[in-house]
Design an enzyme around this catalytic site. Sequence first.
Site, PDB file in Angstrom:
ATOM      1  N   TYR A 164     -10.243   5.341   8.215  1.00 16.51           N
ATOM      2  CA  TYR A 164     -11.051   5.477   7.089  1.00 16.51           C
ATOM      3  C   TYR A 164     -12.519   5.615   7.466  1.00 16.51           C
ATOM      4  O   TYR A 164     -13.417   6.272   6.825  1.00 16.51           O
ATOM      5  CB  TYR A 164     -10.887   4.170   6.307  1.00 16.51           C
ATOM      6  CG  TYR A 164      -9.560   4.364   5.463  1.00 16.51           C
ATOM      7  CD1 TYR A 164      -9.287   5.175   4.673  1.00 16.51           C
ATOM      8  CD2 TYR A 164      -8.684   3.516   6.128  1.00 16.51           C
ATOM      9  CE1 TYR A 164      -7.872   5.087   4.152  1.00 16.51           C
ATOM     10  CE2 TYR A 164      -7.343   3.274   5.728  1.00 16.51           C
ATOM     11  CZ  TYR A 164      -6.846   4.043   4.735  1.00 16.51           C
ATOM     12  OH  TYR A 164      -5.570   4.010   4.282  1.00 16.51           O
ATOM     13  N   GLU A 206      -9.026  -3.476  -7.473  1.00 13.82           N
ATOM     14  CA  GLU A 206      -8.985  -3.415  -5.995  1.00 13.82           C
ATOM     15  C   GLU A 206      -9.198  -4.842  -5.677  1.00 13.82           C
ATOM     16  O   GLU A 206      -8.642  -5.169  -4.436  1.00 13.82           O
ATOM     17  CB  GLU A 206     -10.136  -2.699  -5.537  1.00 13.82           C
ATOM     18  CG  GLU A 206      -9.983  -1.038  -5.422  1.00 13.82           C
ATOM     19  CD  GLU A 206      -9.267  -0.585  -4.341  1.00 13.82           C
ATOM     20  OE1 GLU A 206      -8.262  -1.536  -3.649  1.00 13.82           O
ATOM     21  OE2 GLU A 206      -8.694   0.647  -4.259  1.00 13.82           O
ATOM     22  N   ASP A 216       0.845  -1.039   0.050  1.00 16.36           N
ATOM     23  CA  ASP A 216      -0.111   0.069   0.206  1.00 16.36           C
ATOM     24  C   ASP A 216       0.888   1.196  -0.034  1.00 16.36           C
ATOM     25  O   ASP A 216       0.425   2.241  -0.613  1.00 16.36           O
ATOM     26  CB  ASP A 216      -0.842  -0.116   1.270  1.00 16.36           C
ATOM     27  CG  ASP A 216      -2.284   0.726   0.903  1.00 16.36           C
ATOM     28  OD1 ASP A 216      -2.741   0.810  -0.202  1.00 16.36           O
ATOM     29  OD2 ASP A 216      -2.572   1.566   2.026  1.00 16.36           O
ATOM     30  N   CYS A 236     -10.953   3.433  -5.076  1.00 20.46           N
ATOM     31  CA  CYS A 236     -10.065   3.555  -4.086  1.00 20.46           C
ATOM     32  C   CYS A 236     -10.413   4.402  -2.938  1.00 20.46           C
ATOM     33  O   CYS A 236     -10.785   4.017  -1.809  1.00 20.46           O
ATOM     34  CB  CYS A 236      -8.743   3.634  -4.329  1.00 20.46           C
ATOM     35  SG  CYS A 236      -7.294   3.692  -3.126  1.00 20.46           S
ATOM     36  N   TYR A 283     -12.846   2.784   0.144  1.00 21.39           N
ATOM     37  CA  TYR A 283     -12.240   2.750   1.418  1.00 21.39           C
ATOM     38  C   TYR A 283     -12.980   3.847   2.420  1.00 21.39           C
ATOM     39  O   TYR A 283     -13.422   3.098   3.736  1.00 21.39           O
ATOM     40  CB  TYR A 283     -10.731   3.560   1.574  1.00 21.39           C
ATOM     41  CG  TYR A 283      -9.809   2.333   1.220  1.00 21.39           C
ATOM     42  CD1 TYR A 283      -9.783   1.342  -0.059  1.00 21.39           C
ATOM     43  CD2 TYR A 283      -8.533   2.191   2.125  1.00 21.39           C
ATOM     44  CE1 TYR A 283      -8.745   0.373   0.154  1.00 21.39           C
ATOM     45  CE2 TYR A 283      -7.612   1.263   1.817  1.00 21.39           C
ATOM     46  CZ  TYR A 283      -7.777   0.522   0.581  1.00 21.39           C
ATOM     47  OH  TYR A 283      -6.836  -0.458   0.484  1.00 21.39           O
TER      48      TYR A 283
END
Lengths: 224, 224, 224, 224
Positions: free
Chosen positions: C165, C213, C49, C140, C144
């Site tokens: 998040y 993803e 990441d 993304c 998230y």
Amino acid sequence: MSVPDYGRAFALWRGAAPGWQAYTRHAFVEGLRRGDLPRANFLHYLRQDYVFLIHFARAWALAAAKADTLNEMQAASATVHALVHQEMPLHLALCAREGIDAAALEATPEAPANLAYTRYVLEAGYSGDFLDLMAALAPCVLGYGEIGARLAGSGGVYGEWIDTYGGAEYQALCRDVGALIDGALVHRLGEGWDGLPRFTRLSQRFATATRLEVGFWDMGLSGA
Amino acid sequence: MSVPDYGRAFALWRGAAPGWQAYTRHAFVEGLRRGDLPRANFLHYLRQDYVFLIHFARAWALAAAKADTLNEMQAASATVHALVHQEMPLHLALCAREGIDAAALEATPEAPANLAYTRYVLEAGYSGDFLDLMAALAPCVLGYGEIGARLAGSGGVYGEWIDTYGGAEYQALCRDVGALIDGALVHRLGEGWDGLPRFTRLSQRFATATRLEVGFWDMGLSGA
Amino acid sequence: MSVPDYGRAFALWRGAAPGWQAYTRHAFVEGLRRGDLPRANFLHYLRQDYVFLIHFARAWALAAAKADTLNEMQAASATVHALVHQEMPLHLALCAREGIDAAALEATPEAPANLAYTRYVLEAGYSGDFLDLMAALAPCVLGYGEIGARLAGSGGVYGEWIDTYGGAEYQALCRDVGALIDGALVHRLGEGWDGLPRFTRLSQRFATATRLEVGFWDMGLSGA
Amino acid sequence: MSVPDYGRAFALWRGAAPGWQAYTRHAFVEGLRRGDLPRANFLHYLRQDYVFLIHFARAWALAAAKADTLNEMQAASATVHALVHQEMPLHLALCAREGIDAAALEATPEAPANLAYTRYVLEAGYSGDFLDLMAALAPCVLGYGEIGARLAGSGGVYGEWIDTYGGAEYQALCRDVGALIDGALVHRLGEGWDGLPRFTRLSQRFATATRLEVGFWDMGLSGA
């Protein structure tokens, strides 16, 4: 005389570009038509136009890279091929007859008006998409077609140049490019493309490129 | 057998790419050589390869846009032209014989391994310059040449595929592309290009693209 | 629970992406929620990441370069700034606590699933325009957000990740990005943007990025 | 007076750019120094400079997207942030004092000299890599630094403008950018970068951008 029919987007863009008459009826163009454009100015223009063609071919190659359909890719790559393997060699031959050899031609320092125009087109393509490229490329391709169609048969010392752009082959190319543009608009924006903000922005691109064409003729006339 | 000579950069890149043998001697390739690769896997590969070719042609078009010399531009645009007007139609014909029509071919959903590879190459080109593109494109062009040269004469059910890449025409193309790359390196980095950090970075690009070629064969074998 | 409201385009894209549930309810995510995701997988994910974030920041920088209005430019450049000067340092700190120092983190070899995703996003941006970038970046950023909102309050060993998040700050960012996207669509395509072919194409970009993803979580789970 | 030390590449590029004196000692600059530049020309310049700054920020954002190291990315993104969130608001404030509001400023039609310069820089960045961008951006950033350093303390009606660029903060920025450029050259081309063809090409980029800076001052003086 009537305006040649290169499709719907061209007609709209042309009508909305304040500089279109200044471009297509520029004193340089009138000098070509009457045949009284000084040779030195024509040669200066030819040299710059060769450098222009290199960047123009790069822009069409970028269009092939940014194409969305096989048809768009084939059309763009055929244009690159024609520019690189036909139009540029012809330019070289024409210049050679005037005593400008290939080395001199390739070493031509880019005039500011030339640099402004070519970089505007390429940047439009890199920053935007296929449509941005088409809108920025159209004034050159289709404007030369309109000029050629109007001047066709004028004869004179610039008759060869005039016949290139006024001839059937170039006129067919213009109709093809016009159809490519109209098709690309429908493909992305649907049938109502002329009412969208996106189209207004494309019209501005066309108008800016038209303004830069005027600067190119100015450069040819002034010899600077 | 000896490795074909496609120039100095290729020899160095090839030697520094950990996955080169995994790519050029992959089980998929051995299956082509022995003729025992299941037809379904070959067809799955062919379909994906068609989608790959579209992006591959886009990448070569981008190379023409990013060329620094007329020679580079002509070489790149000739490759685009050959891909779009010859190799892709041939692909269409080959697939048609197998009962896959043009519409089915163009509608092929991109496998992840395909997508990874093509976008890596294109992004290398957009982010970097002509050299980055060449390093990312070389494993495909020249690796297929090396595979073709090694498998030439194997015959069998995949003899036509093998002869395409092992044949004189494709081998000449590989030598031309190798010379284009070596020339582009000297043009930008001088004679000592192989000692510069820039070249190390290009070797990494070549190695990454080689790794993605392995993934492409894996995809062909697994049928996914 | 209800889906968070990140604007109209997100709602439409989300509904049209076949892989959305596979992404947002992936086994990796459930492992984070229950707290039983093996630490090794989490650390493998964290390392990848970090590399992802570098390319993600590059993509937002490209969005700033391709912005059409001052507002778009400010929003994109603020995101780059936050990523480079806040999120990446936080990542570094988190990894340091786990015994992974900055040098190790920066030397992480890019997993294929990581490379596929980041290059897809960047290439979408280079080939297309600001909207293509937004459609490729949205899964993304907003995915998230949706995961964070759903998992908020789960606590457990991954509570810190979840709270990042699910927290108010990140949720506000998601609403801002959603508004940026809706505004960018109206600005370019007018109020009827959801009926245009252009929007269908953007939905496909969103769906492809969603698929990538899923591949990213798969990579985290498999540790490869 | 001595030339400020902004690093080795700048010293070499500066020495090789035929137009450097024409740019840094332009009549417009002398008018700022003596304070007798007509206000109308200064305001015309300010308006155009605002439009210029937008594209300049886009170019620095592109540099962040094309950065090769985290350090390069941070430096570039910090510059974008400073331009978008500090320098452009300051410009707005300065213009507001002169009675030019934000709407008028944003509606400024781009002068040809402005368009030529900004598109040249952006196209250099898209076509090339981080180094091409740096070479095209350097004449503006570092030339203003050199002008500011020379004019510092001149006072007069343009004292505020002079002090901005002659002040410690801007001079430190110039040294940082010079170090960023030298570091980027070593990182890619090794210690012997100044002997490579690549560097000659970068010097040409710097010289062309310098020529376009002269055109920008000309535009300011002529009011066109």
